[in-house]
Design a protein around this motif. Structure first.
Motif, PDB file in Angstrom:
ATOM      1  N   LEU A 138       0.838  -1.200   0.000  1.00  0.00           N
ATOM      2  CA  LEU A 138       0.000   0.000   0.000  1.00  0.00           C
ATOM      3  C   LEU A 138       0.874   1.251   0.000  1.00  0.00           C
ATOM      4  O   LEU A 138       0.583   2.222  -0.694  1.00  0.00           O
ATOM      5  CB  LEU A 138      -0.937  -0.011   1.218  1.00  0.00           C
ATOM      6  CG  LEU A 138      -1.953   1.113   1.307  1.00  0.00           C
ATOM      7  CD1 LEU A 138      -2.829   1.175   0.062  1.00  0.00           C
ATOM      8  CD2 LEU A 138      -2.815   0.933   2.548  1.00  0.00           C
ATOM      9  N   LEU A 154      -7.232   5.772  -4.110  1.00  0.00           N
ATOM     10  CA  LEU A 154      -6.521   4.870  -3.204  1.00  0.00           C
ATOM     11  C   LEU A 154      -6.970   5.060  -1.746  1.00  0.00           C
ATOM     12  O   LEU A 154      -6.728   4.188  -0.902  1.00  0.00           O
ATOM     13  CB  LEU A 154      -5.013   5.128  -3.329  1.00  0.00           C
ATOM     14  CG  LEU A 154      -4.044   4.119  -2.788  1.00  0.00           C
ATOM     15  CD1 LEU A 154      -4.276   2.745  -3.393  1.00  0.00           C
ATOM     16  CD2 LEU A 154      -2.620   4.584  -3.058  1.00  0.00           C
ATOM     17  N   ARG A 157      -8.671   2.178   0.384  1.00  0.00           N
ATOM     18  CA  ARG A 157      -7.744   1.121   0.811  1.00  0.00           C
ATOM     19  C   ARG A 157      -6.944   1.576   2.035  1.00  0.00           C
ATOM     20  O   ARG A 157      -6.672   0.772   2.930  1.00  0.00           O
ATOM     21  CB  ARG A 157      -6.784   0.747  -0.325  1.00  0.00           C
ATOM     22  CG  ARG A 157      -7.453  -0.060  -1.411  1.00  0.00           C
ATOM     23  CD  ARG A 157      -6.506  -0.465  -2.518  1.00  0.00           C
ATOM     24  NE  ARG A 157      -5.302  -1.124  -2.054  1.00  0.00           N
ATOM     25  CZ  ARG A 157      -4.188  -1.249  -2.780  1.00  0.00           C
ATOM     26  NH1 ARG A 157      -4.140  -0.751  -3.994  1.00  0.00           N
ATOM     27  NH2 ARG A 157      -3.131  -1.874  -2.291  1.00  0.00           N
ATOM     28  N   ASP A 160      -9.220   1.405   5.086  1.00  0.00           N
ATOM     29  CA  ASP A 160      -9.377   0.028   5.545  1.00  0.00           C
ATOM     30  C   ASP A 160      -8.147  -0.446   6.315  1.00  0.00           C
ATOM     31  O   ASP A 160      -8.267  -1.195   7.279  1.00  0.00           O
ATOM     32  CB  ASP A 160      -9.642  -0.912   4.369  1.00  0.00           C
ATOM     33  CG  ASP A 160     -10.998  -0.658   3.715  1.00  0.00           C
ATOM     34  OD1 ASP A 160     -11.864  -0.010   4.354  1.00  0.00           O
ATOM     35  OD2 ASP A 160     -11.182  -1.110   2.561  1.00  0.00           O
TER      36      ASP A 160
END
Length: 176
Positions: A138, A154, A157, A160
């Motif tokens: 990431l 992005l 993500r 999360d």
């Protein structure tokens, strides 16, 4: 057109967490008062540096046309009409889509997409860098992004991975 670093630009270069992205830092270093705009863009084309990146550096006062240290009394550098013209008209046809970005008004404060990206990128790298090895992919994805739109895509993500509470800073930088 030849550009060089301003005193403010030199300070931003020293501050690795300043307004410059890694891509922009690579191009910024090449603006030494000797290379032309075309030479710098050609040397950094593989990094994805565009006229919009150069315009952002000019807007932030990090670059000046000609010599950057000759401004009287620390006055903000002014960009002459010739420089603005050089930025507005790409020197190569493939750069036509890389003309300076129009201010993309966002939600809330009315900041441009460039300003939002520059505020959010350091926050995103800090959040993903703090994840350690489990967030390595990431973090690499964040370092690859080059625009507000890519970083905004992005963001879910990142939310999360780091949780809602830590993500709030990034959300504010991107969308407020």
């Amino acid at each position: 057109m030849i550009f060089s670093k301003t005193p403010a630009g030199l300070l931003a270069l020293k501050d690795r967490h300043g307004p410059l992205t890694q891509r922009q830092r690579s191009a910024f270093i090449l603006f030494d008062g000797q290379r032309t705009l075309g030479q710098v863009l050609e040397a950094t084309s593989s990094l994805g540096i565009t006229m919009a990146d150069v315009q952002a550096m000019l807007d932030l006062g990090l670059l000046a046309a000609g010599g950057g240290d000759d401004e009287p009394d620390g006055a903000a550098p002014s960009v002459p009409a010739a420089a603005a013209s050089a930025l507005a008209q790409p020197s190569r046809p493939e750069q036509a889509s890389a003309a300076p970005l129009e201010a993309a008004e966002g939600v809330g404060s009315g900041r441009s997409a460039i300003e939002r990206y520059q505020a959010a990128y350091p926050v995103a790298t800090q959040l993903t860098g703090g994840l350690g090895l489990r967030g390595l992919r990431l973090n690499l994805a964040v370092e690859r992004v080059g625009s507000f739109e890519e970083l905004a895509a992005l963001a879910p993500r990142i939310r999360d991975a780091v949780g809602e509470a830590r993500y709030a800073r990034l959300h504010a930088a991107l969308f407020d």
